[in-house]
Enzyme design. Structure first.
Site, short mmCIF file in Angstrom:
data_model
loop_
_atom_site.label_atom_id
_atom_site.label_comp_id
_atom_site.label_asym_id
_atom_site.label_seq_id
_atom_site.Cartn_x
_atom_site.Cartn_y
_atom_site.Cartn_z
N CYS A 1 0.76 -1.26 0.11
CA CYS A 1 0.03 -0.09 0.01
C CYS A 1 0.71 0.95 0.19
O CYS A 1 1.37 1.71 0.99
CB CYS A 1 -0.81 0.02 1.41
SG CYS A 1 -2.09 1.51 1.35
N CYS B 1 -0.27 4.01 2.40
CA CYS B 1 0.08 4.01 3.54
C CYS B 1 1.62 4.24 4.07
O CYS B 1 1.81 4.77 5.01
CB CYS B 1 -0.33 2.40 4.02
SG CYS B 1 -1.84 1.89 3.29
N ASP B 2 2.27 3.50 3.16
CA ASP B 2 3.86 3.51 3.61
C ASP B 2 4.77 4.22 2.76
O ASP B 2 5.89 4.48 2.90
CB ASP B 2 4.25 1.78 3.29
CG ASP B 2 3.42 0.89 4.23
OD1 ASP B 2 2.96 1.40 5.30
OD2 ASP B 2 3.39 -0.18 3.98
#
Ligand code: NAP
Length: 321
Positions: free
Chosen positions: A144, A147-148
Site C-alpha cells: 500500500c 499507507c507506506d
C-alpha cells in the site's frame, strides 16, 4: 431484537448481529451496533485486526496527528467495540447459511445464529509468491503506497504490476522516492491510458518490461531486488530500499460463494449502500470496495452498515408486532 441479550453469558450462541471480520469496518460496525444495544458478536478471522496488523505506522487515520502503529490502532478499535458490550471471538468462519433466518454462522469451534449479519472480511493483496516476500513484509515490502510511501523518502523504489493501482502508486511514490522502477511481466500496461501517459512522461519513473521479481535481498530491510527477464532468462539486481507489490487484491469471499451475489472478481455486490443480495445480510469495507481501500473508508462503511442494520432490525420488529 434483544438489547438485553448484550449482557448475557459467555456461552451465548444467538445474537442480534454477527459481524464477520475485524478490520476497521468490522470493529467500527461493532462499536455502533453494540452502542445501539444490539447484542453483537464479532468473529475476528485468521488475522484479528485485519491488514493494519501488518502495517507499521499509520499517518493518515484522522485523530492521530503524530501517527499511530497499525496494531495499536486496531487494539484500540477492538477495545472500543468491547466497551459497549460487543463480544469478540478469535476464530475463523468456515461456513455460513444465509438461506433461512435466523442466519447460521459456523466457526472452527462453534455454531452461532444471528438476526442480521455484517460481512467485513476484507480483501488480501495478491502476493508475488516468492519465499523472501514474507520475510521482508513490513521491512521494505509493502502492499500500500498510500499507507507506506512517506517512509521511503529519497530511496530507490521498485513497484510491481501493470494495472491502475501499480501505475497510480508508482506516480504517487515519485513524491518521496529518488527513483521508481516499474517491473511488469508484459510489454504493455493494463492501466488506463491517462495514468499510463502520466507515468511514461514522469522523469523519475523507469519501466522494466517483460520482467518479474525473482528474489529480494537485504539484512534488516530490503536492499536489493532481483528481477528476471522472462524472454532471455537473464537476472539482474536493482538497488532498492522499497518494493511495492501492486498486482491486485483478492476479496476474502470464498465462504460466501453460493450465498451472496458476488461480481466476476469475487467482490460482494451491494445495493442501497450496504445491503447484499440477501435481506438481513450487509457488507462493509474492502470486501465490496476495490476503489478506495483505506482504513478510514472501511471504518466509514462499517458505520453505515451498522446504522442500516439497526434500522432494518427495528423495521422487522415493527412488521412483526
Ligand atoms: P489489476 O487491474 O488486476 O492489475 C493487476 C496487474 O498486476 C496487472 O498488470 C497484472 O499483469 C499484474 N499481475 C497480476 N498477477 C501478477 C503476478 N503474479 N506477477 C506479476 N504481475 C502480476 O489490479 P489493480 O491495478 O489493483 O486494479 C484493480 C481494479 O481497481 C481495476 O478495476 C482498476 O481499474 C481499479 N483501479 C482504478 C483506479 C483509478 O481509476 N484511479 C486506481 C486503482 C485501481 P497483466 O496485466 O499481465 O495481467
Amino acid at each position: 431484537m434483544s438489547g438485553e441479550q448484550s449482557q448475557s453469558s459467555s456461552n451465548q450462541k444467538h445474537y442480534d448481529v454477527v459481524i464477520i471480520g475485524s478490520g476497521p469496518a468490522g470493529y467500527t460496525a461493532g462499536v455502533y451496533t453494540s452502542r445501539a444495544r444490539l447484542s453483537t458478536l464479532i468473529i475476528s478471522g485468521t488475522l484479528p485486526g485485519g491488514q493494519l496488523m501488518t502495517t507499521s505506522e499509520v499517518e493518515n487515520y484522522p485523530g492521530f496527528p503524530t501517527g499511530i502503529f497499525g496494531p495499536e490502532l486496531m487494539m484500540n478499535m477492538r477495545q472500543q467495540a468491547e466497551r459497549f458490550g460487543g463480544k469478540v471471538v478469535d476464530d475463523e468462519v468456515t461456513k455460513v447459511d444465509f438461506k433461512k433466518r435466523p442466519f447460521t454462522i459456523t466457526t472452527h469451534s462453534e455454531t452461532y445464529s444471528a438476526e442480521a449479519v455484517i460481512v467485513c472480511t476484507g480483501a488480501s493483496p495478491r502476493k508475488l509468491g516468492i519465499p523472501a516476500e514474507q520475510q521482508f513484509s513490513g521491512r521494505g515490502v509493502s502492499y500500500c503506497a498510500t499507507c507506506d510511501g512517506p517512509f521511503f523518502k529519497d530511496e530507490d523504489i521498485v513497484v510491481v504490476g501493470g494495472g491502475d493501482t501499480a501505475i497510480e502508486e508508482a506516480t504517487f511514490l515519485t513524491k518521496f522516492g529518488k527513483s521508481v522502477k516499474i517491473v511488469h511481466r508484459r510489454e504493455s500496461l493494463r492501466a488506463s491510458k491517462i495514468l499510463q501517459d502520466k507515468a511514461l512522461e514522469n522523469p523519475k519513473i523507469e519501466f522494466l518490461w517483460n520482467n518479474v521479481v525473482s528474489d529480494i535481498k537485504g539484512d534488516k530491510k530490503v536492499a536489493t531486488v532481483l528481477v528476471k527477464d522472462i524472454n532471455s532468462g537473464i537476472e539482474k539486481s536493482i538497488t532498492a530500499g522499497g518494493l511495492f507489490v501492486a498486482i491486485g487484491h483478492e476479496p476474502n469471499t470464498a465462504i460466501f460463494q453460493g450465498q451472496l451475489r458476488l461480481d466476476d472478481k469475487g467482490y460482494v455486490v451491494l445495493k442501497d449502500h450496504t445491503r447484499t443480495s440477501v435481506e438481513g445480510v450487509f457488507a462493509a469495507g474492502d470486501v465490496h470496495d476495490h476503489r478506495y481501500r483505506q482504513a478510514v473508508t472501511a471504518a466509514g462503511f462499517g458505520c453505515m452498515a451498522a446504522i442500516d442494520v439497526e434500522r432494518w432490525l427495528s423495521e422487522q420488529k415493527t412488521t412483526k408486532n
